[in-house]
Design an enzyme around this catalytic site. Structure first.
Site, PDB file in Angstrom:
ATOM      1  N   THR A  38       0.959  -1.489   0.119  1.00  0.00           N
ATOM      2  CA  THR A  38      -0.028   0.149   0.160  1.00  0.00           C
ATOM      3  C   THR A  38       1.132   1.512   0.167  1.00  0.00           C
ATOM      4  O   THR A  38       0.214   2.418  -0.317  1.00  0.00           O
ATOM      5  CB  THR A  38      -0.942   0.025   1.318  1.00  0.00           C
ATOM      6  N   ASP A  39       2.187   1.352   0.627  1.00  0.00           N
ATOM      7  CA  ASP A  39       3.064   1.806  -0.011  1.00  0.00           C
ATOM      8  C   ASP A  39       3.735   2.971  -0.816  1.00  0.00           C
ATOM      9  O   ASP A  39       3.336   4.259  -0.754  1.00  0.00           O
ATOM     10  CB  ASP A  39       3.902   2.214   0.995  1.00  0.00           C
ATOM     11  N   SER A  70      32.274  -3.904   6.017  1.00  0.00           N
ATOM     12  CA  SER A  70      30.788  -4.460   6.552  1.00  0.00           C
ATOM     13  C   SER A  70      31.467  -5.433   7.526  1.00  0.00           C
ATOM     14  O   SER A  70      31.881  -6.968   7.176  1.00  0.00           O
ATOM     15  CB  SER A  70      30.127  -5.173   5.703  1.00  0.00           C
ATOM     16  N   ALA A 125      15.250 -11.835   3.827  1.00  0.00           N
ATOM     17  CA  ALA A 125      14.211 -12.153   4.704  1.00  0.00           C
ATOM     18  C   ALA A 125      12.700 -11.267   4.526  1.00  0.00           C
ATOM     19  O   ALA A 125      11.510 -12.073   5.154  1.00  0.00           O
ATOM     20  CB  ALA A 125      14.714 -12.784   6.162  1.00  0.00           C
ATOM     21  N   GLY A 126      12.518 -10.455   4.144  1.00  0.00           N
ATOM     22  CA  GLY A 126      11.845  -9.589   4.400  1.00  0.00           C
ATOM     23  C   GLY A 126      11.399  -8.311   5.551  1.00  0.00           C
ATOM     24  O   GLY A 126      10.927  -8.321   5.737  1.00  0.00           O
ATOM     25  N   LEU A 127      12.943  -8.240   6.005  1.00  0.00           N
ATOM     26  CA  LEU A 127      12.701  -7.465   7.185  1.00  0.00           C
ATOM     27  C   LEU A 127      13.533  -6.046   7.228  1.00  0.00           C
ATOM     28  O   LEU A 127      13.709  -5.873   8.612  1.00  0.00           O
ATOM     29  CB  LEU A 127      13.120  -8.343   8.564  1.00  0.00           C
ATOM     30  N   SER A 128      14.219  -6.046   5.827  1.00  0.00           N
ATOM     31  CA  SER A 128      14.279  -4.773   6.038  1.00  0.00           C
ATOM     32  C   SER A 128      15.838  -4.743   6.334  1.00  0.00           C
ATOM     33  O   SER A 128      16.017  -3.859   6.953  1.00  0.00           O
ATOM     34  CB  SER A 128      13.511  -3.735   6.143  1.00  0.00           C
ATOM     35  N   ASP A 174       9.980   1.021   4.884  1.00  0.00           N
ATOM     36  CA  ASP A 174      10.674  -0.021   5.742  1.00  0.00           C
ATOM     37  C   ASP A 174      11.453   1.571   6.251  1.00  0.00           C
ATOM     38  O   ASP A 174      12.326   0.980   7.639  1.00  0.00           O
ATOM     39  CB  ASP A 174      11.646  -0.363   4.319  1.00  0.00           C
TER      40      ASP A 174
HETATM   41  C1  GLA Z   1       9.046  -4.104   0.891  1.00  0.00           C
HETATM   42  C2  GLA Z   1       9.433  -2.679   0.064  1.00  0.00           C
HETATM   43  C3  GLA Z   1       8.199  -1.775   0.601  1.00  0.00           C
HETATM   44  C4  GLA Z   1       6.949  -2.819   0.225  1.00  0.00           C
HETATM   45  C5  GLA Z   1       6.280  -3.297   0.843  1.00  0.00           C
HETATM   46  C6  GLA Z   1       5.285  -4.192   0.417  1.00  0.00           C
HETATM   47  O1  GLA Z   1       9.330  -4.042   1.983  1.00  0.00           O
HETATM   48  O2  GLA Z   1      10.286  -1.998  -0.055  1.00  0.00           O
HETATM   49  O3  GLA Z   1       8.305  -0.371   0.484  1.00  0.00           O
HETATM   50  O4  GLA Z   1       6.502  -2.080  -0.195  1.00  0.00           O
HETATM   51  O5  GLA Z   1       7.698  -4.228  -0.068  1.00  0.00           O
HETATM   52  O6  GLA Z   1       4.227  -3.623   1.775  1.00  0.00           O
END
Ligand code: GLA
Length: 384
Positions: A38-39, A70, A125-128, A174
């Site tokens: 949605t962002d 790093s 892992a999709g945890l930014s 994120d």
């Molecule tokens: C990734 C992107 C975010 C967002 C999500 C989905 O994490 O970095 O900006 O779009 O996917 O919600």
């Protein structure tokens, strides 16, 4: 936050550059409770900061050069600031160099930086993990160069680093979650106004826990698929004659004669509504169990309408629900990554075991699981 990355970054800094850093900064990864994809549609998101993150040990350099190392990589990268531009740097250091580039583009004067970063966010892992790295570096430069930028401005800088130098066309969720995270609170973000409201999120006193299951599924197609979802959403908004899908109502969508666009748009419009419902329930002091079904509906929408889930992720969700979770959904960009499940505290362990067993039965590699809560966001660690 976990102290280990900061300790390691400080020690590696002294070993690499021969003296102590001027300061230490920390930025966490995030879990998104609800509000997915949605962002970049000007919509609403509800993430919180994790206890995992990235620490940056930094010192102003003697020349206008970025020297960065790093704890997770072997090489030391050395880049004259004047040479940093989209396309000139790749790999992990692009996240760091990208921050310099975005600050310079905005007309800020930057000194060179000697920098060591170290983190414990699981990669991919999709945890930014990437936003954590960008935000830790952005904070360090902001303080050391005395730029005086707000957290929201720094999130914008970090996002431009990711979009324009790393080349990932993400939204700003994120980075905002990392910089605006607050202990015990969700970050309710309106991605159009960039207004933030902190929503108390206390699962422990309701006897609940949030279980994170990392499917450990490699998500090779992410960037292409993510960009495709963005394009579809933009196209759907154009056809509906609205600035962004945030401005569309569910009834409007019947005007889309393309089934694929309709389903993509329906995910976004209904997801914004679910965020609003979760926020309303929590603001009203409802038992957090009440939000479980909204999490599960969000997952179904990502699976069926937005088509960003993969079988191991779906299996983690259905298994967690069968094992007694109050709600479960994938979190993050998709095509792998993590599932979150809202569970009674004592069920966290048995539910994690059930998912492990289901993965073994389906021939998937073992997942990783941990429980988490809302942590404090990014900041300077040495109090200077
Ligand atoms: C990734 C992107 C975010 C967002 C999500 C989905 O994490 O970095 O900006 O779009 O996917 O919600």
């Amino acid at each position: 936050m976990s102290a280990a990355p900061a300790r390691r970054a400080a020690a590696l800094f002294t070993e690499t550059f021969g003296s102590r850093p001027d300061g230490l900064w920390w930025a966490p990864g995030r879990v998104n409770l609800i509000g997915e994809h949605t962002d970049y549609n000007d919509g609403f998101v509800l993430p919180f900061a994790l206890g995992h993150g990235v620490a940056a040990a930094a010192r102003v350099g003697t020349e206008p050069v970025l020297r960065v190392r790093s704890g997770q990589q072997a090489e030391i990268v050395e880049l004259p600031l004047a040479d940093v531009a989209p396309g000139t740097v790749s790999g992990w250091s692009a996240y760091v160099a990208g921050v310099a580039w975005a600050l310079l583009q905005d007309g800020h004067r930057l000194p060179g930086l000697d920098l060591v970063v170290d983190g414990d966010v699981p990669l991919g892992a999709g945890l930014s993990s990437s936003a954590a790295l960008e935000c830790a570096v952005a904070l360090a430069w902001n303080d050391l160069a005395g730029l005086g930028l707000s957290r929201t401005a720094l999130a914008g800088i970090a996002r431009r680093a990711e979009n324009e130098v790393v080349g990932a066309p993400t939204g700003v969720m994120d980075q905002m979650a990392s910089l605006h995270g607050r202990e015990g609170n969700l970050v309710f973000l309106d991605t159009r106004s960039l207004g933030v409201e902190h929503i108390p999120f206390d699962l422990a006193s309701a006897g609940l826990a949030l279980l994170v299951v990392d499917s450990r599924t490699p998500h090779a197609l992410v960037s292409g698929e993510y960009a495709e979802r963005r394009r579809s959403c933009r196209l759907a908004a154009e056809r509906l004659g609205v600035p962004a899908l945030r401005d569309a109502a569910l009834d409007d969508l019947a005007r889309l004669d393309d089934d694929l666009l309709l389903r993509r748009a329906r995910h976004v419009v209904t997801e914004d509504a679910r965020v609003a419902e979760v926020v309303a329930a929590l603001r009203a002091g409802a038992d957090p169990r009440a939000i479980g079904p909204l999490l599960t509906t969000s997952h179904a929408s990502m699976r069926d309408d937005f088509e960003i889930t993969v079988p191991p992720v779906d299996l983690a969700v259905t298994t967690a629900l069968d094992a007694g979770a109050h709600g479960a959904r994938m979190t993050g960009g998709g095509f792998g990554g993590c599932v979150i499940a809202l569970v009674d505290r004592d069920d966290a362990e048995p539910i994690a075991r059930r998912v492990e067993a289901a993965y073994a039965g389906a021939g998937h590699g073992p997942p990783a699981a941990f429980t988490t809560r809302a942590h404090e966001g990014a900041g300077r660690l040495d109090g200077a």
